[in-house]
Design a protein around this motif. Structure first.
Motif, PDB file in Angstrom:
ATOM      1  N   THR A   1       0.838  -1.192   0.000  1.00 38.38           N
ATOM      2  CA  THR A   1       0.000   0.000   0.000  1.00 38.38           C
ATOM      3  C   THR A   1       0.866   1.232   0.000  1.00 38.38           C
ATOM      4  O   THR A   1       2.043   1.184   0.326  1.00 38.38           O
ATOM      5  CB  THR A   1      -0.916   0.033   1.249  1.00 38.38           C
ATOM      6  OG1 THR A   1      -1.647   1.253   1.242  1.00 38.38           O
ATOM      7  CG2 THR A   1      -0.119  -0.062   2.527  1.00 38.38           C
ATOM      8  N   ASP A   2       0.305   2.357  -0.353  1.00 37.56           N
ATOM      9  CA  ASP A   2       1.035   3.618  -0.356  1.00 37.56           C
ATOM     10  C   ASP A   2       0.788   4.419   0.916  1.00 37.56           C
ATOM     11  O   ASP A   2       1.381   5.459   1.127  1.00 37.56           O
ATOM     12  CB  ASP A   2       0.620   4.479  -1.562  1.00 37.56           C
ATOM     13  CG  ASP A   2       1.184   3.917  -2.856  1.00 37.56           C
ATOM     14  OD1 ASP A   2       2.314   3.420  -2.813  1.00 37.56           O
ATOM     15  OD2 ASP A   2       0.487   3.980  -3.880  1.00 37.56           O
ATOM     16  N   SER A   3      -0.114   3.991   1.783  1.00 33.43           N
ATOM     17  CA  SER A   3      -0.442   4.766   2.979  1.00 33.43           C
ATOM     18  C   SER A   3       0.669   4.690   3.991  1.00 33.43           C
ATOM     19  O   SER A   3       1.281   3.649   4.200  1.00 33.43           O
ATOM     20  CB  SER A   3      -1.736   4.244   3.609  1.00 33.43           C
ATOM     21  OG  SER A   3      -1.566   2.937   4.082  1.00 33.43           O
ATOM     22  N   LYS A   4       0.983   5.803   4.603  1.00 32.54           N
ATOM     23  CA  LYS A   4       2.053   5.879   5.590  1.00 32.54           C
ATOM     24  C   LYS A   4       1.727   5.060   6.829  1.00 32.54           C
ATOM     25  O   LYS A   4       2.596   4.566   7.516  1.00 32.54           O
ATOM     26  CB  LYS A   4       2.312   7.343   5.974  1.00 32.54           C
ATOM     27  CG  LYS A   4       2.863   8.179   4.814  1.00 32.54           C
ATOM     28  CD  LYS A   4       3.166   9.579   5.266  1.00 32.54           C
ATOM     29  CE  LYS A   4       3.747  10.413   4.125  1.00 32.54           C
ATOM     30  NZ  LYS A   4       4.035  11.799   4.549  1.00 32.54           N
ATOM     31  N   GLU A   5       0.420   4.927   7.105  1.00 35.62           N
ATOM     32  CA  GLU A   5       0.043   4.193   8.312  1.00 35.62           C
ATOM     33  C   GLU A   5       0.519   2.741   8.254  1.00 35.62           C
ATOM     34  O   GLU A   5       0.796   2.136   9.276  1.00 35.62           O
ATOM     35  CB  GLU A   5      -1.488   4.228   8.497  1.00 35.62           C
ATOM     36  CG  GLU A   5      -2.037   5.578   8.910  1.00 35.62           C
ATOM     37  CD  GLU A   5      -2.131   6.550   7.740  1.00 35.62           C
ATOM     38  OE1 GLU A   5      -1.846   6.142   6.592  1.00 35.62           O
ATOM     39  OE2 GLU A   5      -2.468   7.724   7.969  1.00 35.62           O
ATOM     40  N   GLU A   6       0.630   2.196   7.052  1.00 32.13           N
ATOM     41  CA  GLU A   6       0.998   0.800   6.921  1.00 32.13           C
ATOM     42  C   GLU A   6       2.454   0.556   7.268  1.00 32.13           C
ATOM     43  O   GLU A   6       2.897  -0.569   7.388  1.00 32.13           O
ATOM     44  CB  GLU A   6       0.722   0.301   5.504  1.00 32.13           C
ATOM     45  CG  GLU A   6      -0.755   0.226   5.173  1.00 32.13           C
ATOM     46  CD  GLU A   6      -1.476  -0.767   6.050  1.00 32.13           C
ATOM     47  OE1 GLU A   6      -0.844  -1.709   6.539  1.00 32.13           O
ATOM     48  OE2 GLU A   6      -2.685  -0.592   6.252  1.00 32.13           O
TER      49      GLU A   6
ATOM     50  N   PHE B   1      10.845  -8.017   1.569  1.00 33.93           N
ATOM     51  CA  PHE B   1      10.976  -6.667   1.039  1.00 33.93           C
ATOM     52  C   PHE B   1      12.253  -6.018   1.541  1.00 33.93           C
ATOM     53  O   PHE B   1      13.032  -6.621   2.288  1.00 33.93           O
ATOM     54  CB  PHE B   1       9.756  -5.804   1.394  1.00 33.93           C
ATOM     55  CG  PHE B   1       9.275  -6.003   2.806  1.00 33.93           C
ATOM     56  CD1 PHE B   1       9.867  -5.345   3.858  1.00 33.93           C
ATOM     57  CD2 PHE B   1       8.218  -6.866   3.070  1.00 33.93           C
ATOM     58  CE1 PHE B   1       9.416  -5.523   5.156  1.00 33.93           C
ATOM     59  CE2 PHE B   1       7.762  -7.056   4.361  1.00 33.93           C
ATOM     60  CZ  PHE B   1       8.368  -6.377   5.405  1.00 33.93           C
ATOM     61  N   ALA B   2      12.478  -4.786   1.134  1.00 35.34           N
ATOM     62  CA  ALA B   2      13.700  -4.068   1.477  1.00 35.34           C
ATOM     63  C   ALA B   2      13.444  -3.031   2.558  1.00 35.34           C
ATOM     64  O   ALA B   2      12.364  -2.433   2.632  1.00 35.34           O
ATOM     65  CB  ALA B   2      14.290  -3.389   0.229  1.00 35.34           C
ATOM     66  N   ASP B   3      14.448  -2.838   3.414  1.00 37.57           N
ATOM     67  CA  ASP B   3      14.466  -1.752   4.390  1.00 37.57           C
ATOM     68  C   ASP B   3      13.314  -1.801   5.392  1.00 37.57           C
ATOM     69  O   ASP B   3      12.867  -0.757   5.869  1.00 37.57           O
ATOM     70  CB  ASP B   3      14.465  -0.394   3.676  1.00 37.57           C
ATOM     71  CG  ASP B   3      15.612  -0.273   2.696  1.00 37.57           C
ATOM     72  OD1 ASP B   3      16.703  -0.759   3.023  1.00 37.57           O
ATOM     73  OD2 ASP B   3      15.420   0.282   1.605  1.00 37.57           O
ATOM     74  N   ASP B   4      12.808  -3.008   5.685  1.00 36.95           N
ATOM     75  CA  ASP B   4      11.714  -3.169   6.643  1.00 36.95           C
ATOM     76  C   ASP B   4      10.524  -2.277   6.265  1.00 36.95           C
ATOM     77  O   ASP B   4       9.835  -1.738   7.115  1.00 36.95           O
ATOM     78  CB  ASP B   4      12.197  -2.835   8.067  1.00 36.95           C
ATOM     79  CG  ASP B   4      11.259  -3.423   9.120  1.00 36.95           C
ATOM     80  OD1 ASP B   4      10.550  -4.401   8.801  1.00 36.95           O
ATOM     81  OD2 ASP B   4      11.228  -2.904  10.249  1.00 36.95           O
ATOM     82  N   ASN B   5      10.297  -2.135   4.970  1.00 35.02           N
ATOM     83  CA  ASN B   5       9.248  -1.255   4.451  1.00 35.02           C
ATOM     84  C   ASN B   5       8.420  -2.042   3.434  1.00 35.02           C
ATOM     85  O   ASN B   5       8.910  -2.409   2.362  1.00 35.02           O
ATOM     86  CB  ASN B   5       9.881  -0.025   3.777  1.00 35.02           C
ATOM     87  CG  ASN B   5       8.846   0.996   3.337  1.00 35.02           C
ATOM     88  OD1 ASN B   5       7.665   0.682   3.195  1.00 35.02           O
ATOM     89  ND2 ASN B   5       9.283   2.222   3.116  1.00 35.02           N
ATOM     90  N   ASN B   6       7.140  -2.327   3.766  1.00 29.71           N
ATOM     91  CA  ASN B   6       6.334  -3.150   2.866  1.00 29.71           C
ATOM     92  C   ASN B   6       5.953  -2.433   1.575  1.00 29.71           C
ATOM     93  O   ASN B   6       5.300  -3.016   0.711  1.00 29.71           O
ATOM     94  CB  ASN B   6       5.075  -3.665   3.579  1.00 29.71           C
ATOM     95  CG  ASN B   6       4.258  -2.545   4.203  1.00 29.71           C
ATOM     96  OD1 ASN B   6       4.132  -1.475   3.619  1.00 29.71           O
ATOM     97  ND2 ASN B   6       3.718  -2.774   5.385  1.00 29.71           N
ATOM     98  N   ARG B   7       6.354  -1.183   1.429  1.00 27.22           N
ATOM     99  CA  ARG B   7       6.165  -0.488   0.155  1.00 27.22           C
ATOM    100  C   ARG B   7       7.361  -0.715  -0.775  1.00 27.22           C
ATOM    101  O   ARG B   7       7.433  -0.133  -1.853  1.00 27.22           O
ATOM    102  CB  ARG B   7       5.958   1.005   0.391  1.00 27.22           C
ATOM    103  CG  ARG B   7       4.624   1.331   1.092  1.00 27.22           C
ATOM    104  CD  ARG B   7       4.320   2.800   1.055  1.00 27.22           C
ATOM    105  NE  ARG B   7       5.325   3.583   1.762  1.00 27.22           N
ATOM    106  CZ  ARG B   7       5.476   4.898   1.627  1.00 27.22           C
ATOM    107  NH1 ARG B   7       4.708   5.559   0.785  1.00 27.22           N
ATOM    108  NH2 ARG B   7       6.398   5.540   2.323  1.00 27.22           N
ATOM    109  N   ARG B   8       8.292  -1.564  -0.321  1.00 27.27           N
ATOM    110  CA  ARG B   8       9.453  -1.906  -1.149  1.00 27.27           C
ATOM    111  C   ARG B   8       9.517  -3.422  -1.319  1.00 27.27           C
ATOM    112  O   ARG B   8      10.464  -4.067  -0.875  1.00 27.27           O
ATOM    113  CB  ARG B   8      10.732  -1.379  -0.500  1.00 27.27           C
ATOM    114  CG  ARG B   8      10.798   0.142  -0.452  1.00 27.27           C
ATOM    115  CD  ARG B   8      12.160   0.631  -0.035  1.00 27.27           C
ATOM    116  NE  ARG B   8      12.310   2.046  -0.294  1.00 27.27           N
ATOM    117  CZ  ARG B   8      13.481   2.696  -0.271  1.00 27.27           C
ATOM    118  NH1 ARG B   8      14.587   2.029   0.007  1.00 27.27           N
ATOM    119  NH2 ARG B   8      13.540   3.977  -0.535  1.00 27.27           N
TER     120      ARG B   8
END
Length: 332
Positions: free
Chosen positions: A219-224, A275-282
Motif C-alpha cells: 500500500t502507499d499509505s504511511k500508516e501501513e 521486502f527491502a528496508d523493513d518497508n512493505n512499500r518496497r
C-alpha cells in the motif's frame, strides 16, 4: 578526482597528484595516464579513467602499457562506477591480466571498503597492500571457480565425487547420471547449512521472547509502515522452516545488488512477504507456501499488481533470479 580526494591526496598539489603524466615507453606516441598518485617523487598508483558507459575490458591493455612505462606498483582502471585495482604479482613491472580487487559503487561491500582504505595516504604501506593483493587475487579466483562449480559442476569434480561414493566402474553413462546428482547435492547442502543456522537463530529468538513479525498488504499509505499490532489473526500465523529457507535463498540472490541486512520479511496468514528496508512499500517478492501442494512465488510490479509463478521445490526459486534482481534494483 573525488575518489582521489577520499584517499586523502590533494588533487591540486602536483607533488601528490600529477594529471596527464607521460607514460610513453618509446617517447614518440605521447601516451599519458589520466592521473598518477605520487610519493617521494615517484608514482605509486596510476589511474586511467573512461566514460561511465565504457566496457573496461576494452581498455586494460592500455593501462598495461602505461604500467610498464612507469615505476608504479598499482594501476586502477575505472569508468567512475567500477574500479579495478591491478598489481604486478606475477612478474615485476608487468601488470597482471586479472585485477586483485574490483569494486562497484552501486553494490559495494564493507570488506571492499576496508581494502580500499589501505590505499589512503595515511595508511599506505606497500608491503601490506601487496600481501593483501596476493591473497585477494587468489581468493577471488577460487570464489569464481566455486560459484561455477555450483552452477554447473565440472566433469573433473563429478568424477572425483563419483569415485568416492560409487563402487562400480565409472563409465560415461554413470558420469552423466552423477552430474545431475552432484548439482542437486551441492544446492541441497547449501539449504542444509542455512537451515541449521536458521534453527540456531530461531532458538535464540524464542529464548529472547521476540515477537514474530507479520505482513501487511502492499500500500502507499504511511500508516501501513507502522508495526502491525498482534491480534487474533496474528496469533494464528505459523512461520515455517520452509518459508524461512526460501527467504534466505532470496536474500542470497539479491545481495548481489543490495546489502543483505536491508532484506527483511513479515509473515501473514495469506503469504510470506520479503521486502527491502523493513518497508512493505518496497516489495521484492511474496512466497505462497501455505498450500503445500501448490507452492507459488509472486512479484509485485510498478502498478502494485502481483505476478504469480508456480514452483515445485525451493531450488526453483533460483530460476527467478532475474526477476528478484530486477525487483531489488528498484531500491538501490
Amino acid at each position: 578526482m573525488p575518489f582521489i580526494q577520499i584517499l586523502g591526496y590533494d588533487v591540486f598539489n602536483p607533488l601528490e597528484v600529477v594529471p596527464e603524466m607521460d607514460c610513453d615507453i618509446v617517447k614518440k606516441k605521447g601516451e599519458k595516464i589520466d592521473y598518477a598518485i605520487m610519493k617521494d617523487g615517484s608514482p605509486i598508483m596510476l589511474i586511467e579513467c573512461k566514460h561511465w558507459k565504457q566496457d573496461l575490458n576494452l581498455h586494460d591493455n592500455q593501462l598495461k602499457r602505461y604500467y610498464v612505462a612507469s615505476k608504479a606498483k598499482f594501476g586502477v582502471l575505472t569508468n567512475g562506477i567500477v574500479y579495478r585495482f591491478y598489481a604486478d604479482l606475477i612478474k615485476e613491472n608487468i601488470m597482471d591480466d586479472v585485477p586483485f580487487l574490483e569494486i562497484n559503487l552501486e553494490k559495494i561491500r564493507e570488506a571492499q571498503i576496508e581494502e580500499v582504505k589501505k590505499f589512503c595516504k595515511e595508511n599506505f604501506d606497500l608491503d601490506n597492500i601487496l600481501s593483501s593483493a596476493n591473497e585477494l587475487k587468489y581468493m577471488s579466483e577460487v570464489k569464481k571457480i566455486i560459484r561455477s562449480e555450483f552452477d554447473e559442476p565440472s566433469p573433473e569434480l563429478v568424477k572425483l565425487l563419483t569415485k568416492r561414493v560409487y563402487e562400480g566402474i565409472v563409465t560415461q553413462k554413470v558420469l552423466d547420471q552423477f552430474t545431475d546428482i552432484v548439482k542437486r547435492a551441492l544446492k541441497s547442502h547449501i539449504n542444509d547449512v542455512m537451515s541449521e543456522k536458521l534453527g540456531i537463530a530461531i532458538k535464540a529468538t524464542e529464548a529472547a521472547g521476540a515477537p514474530i513479525q507479520t505482513a501487511s498488504p502492499v500500500t502507499d499509505s504511511k500508516e501501513e509502515e507502522e508495526p502491525t499490532k498482534i491480534d487474533d489473526k496474528a496469533s494464528k500465523i505459523n512461520t515455517t522452516t520452509e518459508e524461512l529457507e526460501g527467504y534466505y535463498i532470496v536474500k542470497s540472490i539479491v545481495c548481489e545488488v543490495i546489502a543483505s541486512e536491508r532484506v527483511t520479511y513479515r509473515d501473514s496468514q495469506s503469504y510470506f512477504a520479503i521486502f527491502a528496508d523493513d518497508n512493505n512499500r518496497r516489495p521484492i517478492c511474496r512466497l505462497h507456501f501455505n498450500n503445500t501442494t501448490n507452492k507459488r512465488i509472486g512479484f509485485i510490479d510498478e502498478n502494485r499488481n502481483e505476478q504469480v509463478e508456480c514452483i515445485e521445490k525451493l531450488d526453483d526459486i533460483y530460476n527467478f533470479k532475474k526477476q528478484l534482481i530486477d525487483a531489488a534494483k528498484r531500491y538501490i
